[in-house]
Enzyme design. Structure first.
Site, mmCIF file in Angstrom:
data_model
loop_
_atom_site.group_PDB
_atom_site.id
_atom_site.type_symbol
_atom_site.label_atom_id
_atom_site.label_comp_id
_atom_site.label_asym_id
_atom_site.label_seq_id
_atom_site.Cartn_x
_atom_site.Cartn_y
_atom_site.Cartn_z
ATOM 1 C CG ASN A 234 21.362 -7.045 26.973
ATOM 2 O OD1 ASN A 234 21.336 -8.141 27.517
ATOM 3 N ND2 ASN A 234 21.943 -6.848 25.812
ATOM 4 C CB CYS A 235 17.088 -10.258 28.739
ATOM 5 S SG CYS A 235 15.657 -11.277 28.379
ATOM 6 C CG ASP A 236 13.461 -5.661 26.034
ATOM 7 O OD1 ASP A 236 14.192 -4.900 26.717
ATOM 8 O OD2 ASP A 236 13.254 -5.491 24.820
#
Length: 114
Positions: free
Chosen positions: A9-11
């Site tokens: 979920n890390c951009d």
């Protein structure tokens, strides 16, 4: 083989993976939460990059540490915290041809894969 470590979920990780895909670069993705993070792997990261560089001080996980934990942060406590909370590790962590890199900047990746 090129390996990219992070959490899904890390951009910033998503940007790095997209860049690699767009360049047609083969890589293996290792999700700390799904694939795990063990002490030996983390010790290698610390030896290559230093524990201070691995801690993401801008992230929510770091901000949720107590003031006492932050004040007494050293290599031993940082490793314990990273093993318990892999989301505190700066992302992505790229391993390419035996070299280790933290974060994603398009120019840096272009140089690495030139």
């Amino acid at each position: 083989m090129t390996t990219v470590f992070g959490i899904k979920n890390c951009d910033t990780l998503k940007k790095a993976l997209k860049w690699l895909d767009n360049q047609g670069i083969d890589y293996q993705y290792h999700d700390y939460r799904k694939d795990g993070l063990d002490a030996q792997m983390l010790q290698t990261f610390v030896a290559e990059l230093g524990w201070e560089a691995l801690i993401n001080k801008r992230g929510t996980t770091y901000r949720q540490l107590s003031d006492e934990q932050k004040a007494h942060l050293d290599q031993t406590s940082a490793i314990a915290i990273m093993l318990d909370n892999p989301a505190i590790i700066k992302r992505p962590l790229l391993v390419h041809k035996g070299s280790y890199y933290l974060g994603f900047k398009e120019n840096q990746y272009a140089d690495i894969f030139a």
